[in-house]
Scaffold this active site. Structure first.
Site, PDB file in Angstrom:
ATOM      1  N   GLU A  10      29.789 -18.070  15.435  1.00 36.13           N
ATOM      2  CA  GLU A  10      29.801 -17.365  14.213  1.00 36.13           C
ATOM      3  C   GLU A  10      29.720 -18.070  12.710  1.00 36.13           C
ATOM      4  O   GLU A  10      29.310 -17.650  11.906  1.00 36.13           O
ATOM      5  CB  GLU A  10      30.925 -16.207  14.319  1.00 36.13           C
ATOM      6  N   SER A  40      25.869 -15.020  18.397  1.00 37.80           N
ATOM      7  CA  SER A  40      26.263 -16.699  18.444  1.00 37.80           C
ATOM      8  C   SER A  40      26.252 -17.165  19.838  1.00 37.80           C
ATOM      9  O   SER A  40      25.884 -18.283  19.856  1.00 37.80           O
ATOM     10  CB  SER A  40      27.810 -16.796  17.950  1.00 37.80           C
ATOM     11  N   HIS A  41      25.859 -16.316  20.858  1.00 39.09           N
ATOM     12  CA  HIS A  41      25.684 -16.765  22.148  1.00 39.09           C
ATOM     13  C   HIS A  41      24.389 -16.375  22.839  1.00 39.09           C
ATOM     14  O   HIS A  41      24.425 -16.299  24.021  1.00 39.09           O
ATOM     15  CB  HIS A  41      27.058 -16.669  22.894  1.00 39.09           C
TER      16      HIS A  41
END
Ligand code: NDP
Ligand code: PYC
Length: 338
Positions: A189, A48-49
């Site tokens: 997420e 997610s990052h």
């Protein structure tokens, strides 16, 4: 290229990100700091990052919600306190500006704090506490985000996903690091589940009527839930306070109001603490560092997982083999940037 992924060597991925940021007209001083942060996420298997967060970066720039040419200014406000005024720019350059001062102050005082103010924050926090720990210091970082999370017992979004990260220096080894949202999972997420058409695990969120749901769309429109019921909820409240009003900055609700529905990076402050274990433990420091190692060993001896080992393993793999990135993500980034 596999069916649905595109292979990148890390250098090539860095070039792709750098080119995208230049096309977005991000200021030259910010490009390496933002690119390194996104690349580090992808390299370490950050999901997610990693590259995915380039979408939030692009939206923030396109919406005019970030000062692309901000020059972070460091203010020495007390022996153990440094403030970096980010001027509405992205957080990574502000952190880079403050880190050496924070380290110097922590060594001098035993404990020191860096307040980053008025930044746009799209990133994971582990790169920051890992950097602090690589200086032999214990690191703790937290930041509010946008008001997406209902407090335990409530049904309306109020808290941010408010991550907290911790880093512990290990002699001759990579630091012990953990970093997670105080919601059941990061909003990123949930966005990734939506993109993949997958239901969420139970307990991540509720719909706009307050009923539990595993639909990513319904949770994005409703409210996320804190991790661990009242425990995560109270930690999220603490982060609102100590990385918001305490450092003279915004709450997650204020950040979301400023966003105005543009889906940009949360705006506000971040608090980073650095603590020198040698100053605290004194002549016992070496012995106590071994006690910490014994603790880590006892965790893994049970077959339990030491946070960050997965990430370091992914890092080593990515550095030799490169990374596989969803081809649709590349297409979406290209479409967004144009
Ligand atoms: P997770 O719930 O996946 O938790 C990740 C952390 O828990 C990592 O440190 C991970 O270690 C560790 N971990 C995972 N499984 C285990 C296990 N079985 N035993 C021990 N440790 C474990 O992450 P989130 O979805 O909550 O957050 C993801 C990222 O999102 C974070 O990096 C956070 O900073 C970022 N974020 C940023 C926000 C912002 O406003 N800037 C807002 C919210 C989140 P390992 O790394 O080794 O897997
Ligand atoms: O995933 O919750 C999140 C998030 C917010 C800002 C950056 N990441």
């Amino acid at each position: 290229m596999k069916d649905d992924t595109t292979h990148f060597a890390l250098d090539a991925l860095r070039a792709f990100i750098t080119d995208a940021l230049a096309r977005l007209s991000l200021g030259e001083a910010h490009i390496p700091a933002v690119a390194d942060t996104l690349l580090a996420g992808e390299r370490d298997g950050g999901g997610s990052h990693g590259l995915f967060r380039l979408i939030m970066v692009a939206r923030s720039i396109r919406a005019g919600q970030v000062n692309t040419n901000a020059t972070p200014v460091a203010r020495d406000i007390a022996p153990a306190l440094v403030r970096v005024e980010a001027g509405g720019g992205f957080a990574p350059l502000a952190f880079r500006t403050g880190l050496p001062i924070l380290v110097e102050k922590a060594r001098a005082c035993g404990i020191a704090a860096l307040a980053v103010n008025d930044c746009a924050h799209f990133a994971a926090l582990w790169p920051e506490v890992e950097a602090v720990a690589r200086h032999g210091l214990v690191g703790l970082a937290c930041t509010p985000s946008h008001a997406w999370v209902a407090p335990a017992g409530g049904r309306k979004p109020l808290f941010g996903t408010n991550p907290i990260a911790f880093g512990w220096p290990r002699p001759g080894k990579d630091p012990f690091v953990f970093d997670f949202a105080t919601s059941a999972a990061a909003r990123g997420e949930i966005e990734l589940h939506r993109r993949a058409g997958k239901p969420l695990p139970e307990g991540w969120g509720i719909d706009s009527g307050g009923s539990p749901t595993t639909s990513p769309e319904a949770v994005l429109a409703g409210a996320m839930l804190p991790f661990g019921g009242h425990k995560g909820s109270n930690i999220a409240a603490m982060i609102e306070l100590i990385a918001g009003p305490m450092i003279g900055d915004m709450t997650s609700a204020e950040s979301l109001a400023m966003d105005g529905g543009a889906a940009t990076a949360p705006r506000g402050g971040e608090l980073i603490l650095a603590i020198d274990p040698v100053r605290f433990a004194g002549e016992k420091a070496a012995d106590r560092a071994q006690a910490a190692e014994a603790l880590f060993q006892a965790i893994t001896d049970q077959g339990a997982r030491l946070p960050s080992l997965r990430r370091y393993a992914a890092r080593r793999r990515s550095m030799t083999e490169g990374v596989e990135v969803p081809s649709r993500l590349i297409a979406d980034i290209e479409a967004l940037i144009g």
